[in-house]
Design a protein around this motif. Structure first.
Motif, PDB file in Angstrom:
ATOM      1  N   PHE A 102       0.891  -1.117   0.008  1.00 55.36           N
ATOM      2  CA  PHE A 102       0.134  -0.130  -0.021  1.00 55.36           C
ATOM      3  C   PHE A 102       0.939   1.218  -0.084  1.00 55.36           C
ATOM      4  O   PHE A 102       1.525   1.671   1.056  1.00 55.36           O
ATOM      5  CB  PHE A 102      -0.827   0.004   1.258  1.00 55.36           C
ATOM      6  CG  PHE A 102      -1.796  -1.157   1.339  1.00 55.36           C
ATOM      7  CD1 PHE A 102      -3.254  -0.781   0.983  1.00 55.36           C
ATOM      8  CD2 PHE A 102      -1.651  -2.286   1.623  1.00 55.36           C
ATOM      9  CE1 PHE A 102      -4.272  -1.956   1.096  1.00 55.36           C
ATOM     10  CE2 PHE A 102      -2.454  -3.485   1.611  1.00 55.36           C
ATOM     11  CZ  PHE A 102      -3.761  -3.214   1.217  1.00 55.36           C
ATOM     12  N   PHE A 103       0.875   2.009  -1.182  1.00 51.33           N
ATOM     13  CA  PHE A 103       1.778   3.114  -1.376  1.00 51.33           C
ATOM     14  C   PHE A 103       0.915   4.345  -0.777  1.00 51.33           C
ATOM     15  O   PHE A 103      -0.109   4.590  -1.030  1.00 51.33           O
ATOM     16  CB  PHE A 103       2.166   3.441  -2.761  1.00 51.33           C
ATOM     17  CG  PHE A 103       3.524   4.176  -2.888  1.00 51.33           C
ATOM     18  CD1 PHE A 103       4.598   3.843  -2.429  1.00 51.33           C
ATOM     19  CD2 PHE A 103       3.087   5.495  -3.386  1.00 51.33           C
ATOM     20  CE1 PHE A 103       5.615   4.635  -3.020  1.00 51.33           C
ATOM     21  CE2 PHE A 103       4.191   6.534  -3.748  1.00 51.33           C
ATOM     22  CZ  PHE A 103       5.292   6.001  -3.599  1.00 51.33           C
ATOM     23  N   HIS A 140      -1.771  -1.085  -3.935  1.00 54.91           N
ATOM     24  CA  HIS A 140      -2.582  -0.144  -3.723  1.00 54.91           C
ATOM     25  C   HIS A 140      -2.320   1.193  -3.342  1.00 54.91           C
ATOM     26  O   HIS A 140      -1.048   1.469  -3.221  1.00 54.91           O
ATOM     27  CB  HIS A 140      -3.608  -0.773  -2.575  1.00 54.91           C
ATOM     28  CG  HIS A 140      -4.275  -1.958  -2.730  1.00 54.91           C
ATOM     29  ND1 HIS A 140      -5.191  -2.137  -4.033  1.00 54.91           N
ATOM     30  CD2 HIS A 140      -4.212  -3.112  -2.373  1.00 54.91           C
ATOM     31  CE1 HIS A 140      -5.348  -3.339  -3.837  1.00 54.91           C
ATOM     32  NE2 HIS A 140      -4.995  -4.220  -2.754  1.00 54.91           N
ATOM     33  N   ILE A 141      -2.806   2.482  -3.433  1.00 54.87           N
ATOM     34  CA  ILE A 141      -2.534   3.430  -2.829  1.00 54.87           C
ATOM     35  C   ILE A 141      -3.502   4.063  -1.715  1.00 54.87           C
ATOM     36  O   ILE A 141      -4.824   3.708  -1.688  1.00 54.87           O
ATOM     37  CB  ILE A 141      -2.640   4.760  -4.084  1.00 54.87           C
ATOM     38  CG1 ILE A 141      -1.681   4.596  -5.039  1.00 54.87           C
ATOM     39  CG2 ILE A 141      -2.671   6.097  -3.185  1.00 54.87           C
ATOM     40  CD1 ILE A 141      -1.624   5.471  -6.197  1.00 54.87           C
ATOM     41  N   ARG A 160     -11.254   3.940  -9.027  1.00 53.54           N
ATOM     42  CA  ARG A 160     -10.527   2.792  -8.175  1.00 53.54           C
ATOM     43  C   ARG A 160     -10.838   2.987  -6.713  1.00 53.54           C
ATOM     44  O   ARG A 160     -10.390   2.176  -6.222  1.00 53.54           O
ATOM     45  CB  ARG A 160      -9.124   3.184  -8.333  1.00 53.54           C
ATOM     46  CG  ARG A 160      -8.386   2.825  -9.840  1.00 53.54           C
ATOM     47  CD  ARG A 160      -7.198   2.908 -10.112  1.00 53.54           C
ATOM     48  NE  ARG A 160      -6.574   3.054 -11.422  1.00 53.54           N
ATOM     49  CZ  ARG A 160      -6.089   1.766 -11.995  1.00 53.54           C
ATOM     50  NH1 ARG A 160      -6.335   0.742 -11.222  1.00 53.54           N
ATOM     51  NH2 ARG A 160      -5.952   1.859 -13.076  1.00 53.54           N
ATOM     52  N   GLN A 161     -11.431   3.924  -6.440  1.00 49.68           N
ATOM     53  CA  GLN A 161     -11.641   3.986  -4.776  1.00 49.68           C
ATOM     54  C   GLN A 161     -12.275   2.812  -4.424  1.00 49.68           C
ATOM     55  O   GLN A 161     -13.268   2.449  -4.976  1.00 49.68           O
ATOM     56  CB  GLN A 161     -12.538   5.411  -4.538  1.00 49.68           C
ATOM     57  CG  GLN A 161     -12.452   5.649  -3.039  1.00 49.68           C
ATOM     58  CD  GLN A 161     -13.114   7.255  -2.883  1.00 49.68           C
ATOM     59  OE1 GLN A 161     -13.413   7.799  -3.520  1.00 49.68           O
ATOM     60  NE2 GLN A 161     -13.395   7.551  -1.649  1.00 49.68           N
ATOM     61  N   LYS A 190      -6.227  -0.365  -6.047  1.00 53.01           N
ATOM     62  CA  LYS A 190      -7.341   0.289  -5.593  1.00 53.01           C
ATOM     63  C   LYS A 190      -7.087   1.467  -4.846  1.00 53.01           C
ATOM     64  O   LYS A 190      -5.591   1.688  -4.314  1.00 53.01           O
ATOM     65  CB  LYS A 190      -8.059  -0.538  -4.712  1.00 53.01           C
ATOM     66  CG  LYS A 190      -8.919  -1.710  -5.244  1.00 53.01           C
ATOM     67  CD  LYS A 190     -10.021  -1.279  -6.120  1.00 53.01           C
ATOM     68  CE  LYS A 190     -10.631  -2.521  -6.624  1.00 53.01           C
ATOM     69  NZ  LYS A 190     -11.825  -1.987  -7.558  1.00 53.01           N
ATOM     70  N   ILE A 191      -7.741   2.463  -4.737  1.00 54.24           N
ATOM     71  CA  ILE A 191      -7.224   3.660  -4.123  1.00 54.24           C
ATOM     72  C   ILE A 191      -8.107   3.840  -2.652  1.00 54.24           C
ATOM     73  O   ILE A 191      -9.360   3.757  -2.784  1.00 54.24           O
ATOM     74  CB  ILE A 191      -7.400   5.025  -4.530  1.00 54.24           C
ATOM     75  CG1 ILE A 191      -6.666   4.977  -6.043  1.00 54.24           C
ATOM     76  CG2 ILE A 191      -7.122   6.212  -4.019  1.00 54.24           C
ATOM     77  CD1 ILE A 191      -6.728   5.969  -6.843  1.00 54.24           C
ATOM     78  N   PHE A 192      -7.366   3.750  -1.519  1.00 54.20           N
ATOM     79  CA  PHE A 192      -8.160   3.998  -0.140  1.00 54.20           C
ATOM     80  C   PHE A 192      -7.896   5.131   0.379  1.00 54.20           C
ATOM     81  O   PHE A 192      -6.943   5.687   0.661  1.00 54.20           O
ATOM     82  CB  PHE A 192      -7.664   2.829   0.868  1.00 54.20           C
ATOM     83  CG  PHE A 192      -7.772   1.450   0.345  1.00 54.20           C
ATOM     84  CD1 PHE A 192      -9.014   0.939   0.621  1.00 54.20           C
ATOM     85  CD2 PHE A 192      -6.815   0.972  -0.515  1.00 54.20           C
ATOM     86  CE1 PHE A 192      -9.246  -0.522   0.115  1.00 54.20           C
ATOM     87  CE2 PHE A 192      -7.135  -0.485  -0.843  1.00 54.20           C
ATOM     88  CZ  PHE A 192      -8.265  -1.158  -0.707  1.00 54.20           C
TER      89      PHE A 192
END
Length: 211
Positions: free
Chosen positions: A100-101, A125-126, A149-150, A166-168
């Motif tokens: 997770f970046f 993921h971000i 992507r959220q 995905k973006i979290f």
């Protein structure tokens, strides 16, 4: 394992780095956060203090917080620290781990300027932490990516969830200060105890940095 990665020059490392990283770990239920200081940043001309001192300050933080591990893959590289290259290498070295970046909104907005930025979504993921004062252009490429992507943290509970792409969005009490402002205050001998840990302040004083 699920591993968050926070990269940067860390010149110096401060609570504006530490607090959001801890929030990411808690909200996404990650196993570890890797702090990854870089040697040569592609988007910054230079750092104020040496790689050695920046690395040592990060080591002190890792000693203080069991949630953090040092990742020295970039600081030992004598070429620019391209995130896509680094993450590709980390995926090869740790094929069973999920990365997770961690980035702020200011970096996310500028992502199309990064080397092979689209490949990041095939590698990790971000985890996106919004910094005070930053807003997105509703027509921008990154707004489109965010809408596409959220995902919510609950997405990770599914055994069949994707391990990248995905973006979290992270709810975080961000410290609205930059390393540049901290260096200015240090140079002017202004108290910065609200944003620097005591171990970092002591190290800076001991080695007479940022004067």
């Amino acid at each position: 394992m699920r591993i968050g990665i926070l990269g940067g020059t860390f010149d110096p490392i401060h609570l504006g780095h530490i607090n959001p990283a801890l929030d990411v770990k808690q909200q996404l239920n990650l196993d570890q956060i890797w702090l990854m200081p870089n040697h040569i940043s592609p988007l910054k001309n230079t750092t104020v203090v040496s790689s050695h001192h920046r690395l040592e300050m990060v080591k002190l933080i890792c000693q203080q917080y069991p949630e953090f591990e040092l990742c020295d893959i970039e600081i030992n590289r004598n070429t620019p620290s391209y995130s896509a290259t680094t993450l590709s290498l980390l995926r090869q070295q740790h094929p069973k781990d999920e990365f997770f970046f961690i980035m702020g909104m200011d970096s996310f907005i500028q992502l199309p300027l990064w080397y092979q930025w689209q490949s990041l979504f095939t590698l990790c993921h971000i985890a996106l932490c919004q910094r005070p004062g930053w807003a997105m252009d509703t027509q921008s490429e990154m707004t489109k990516q965010l809408l596409l992507r959220q995902a919510a943290a609950s997405y990770l509970d599914s055994p069949s969830h994707a391990t990248h792409g995905k973006i979290f969005c992270i709810n975080s009490q961000l410290v609205d200060i930059s390393s540049t402002e901290i260096r200015q205050r240090l140079a002017e001998n202004i108290d910065i105890s609200a944003v620097l840990l005591q171990t970092t302040t002591d190290y800076i004083r001991q080695h007479k940095l940022y004067r």
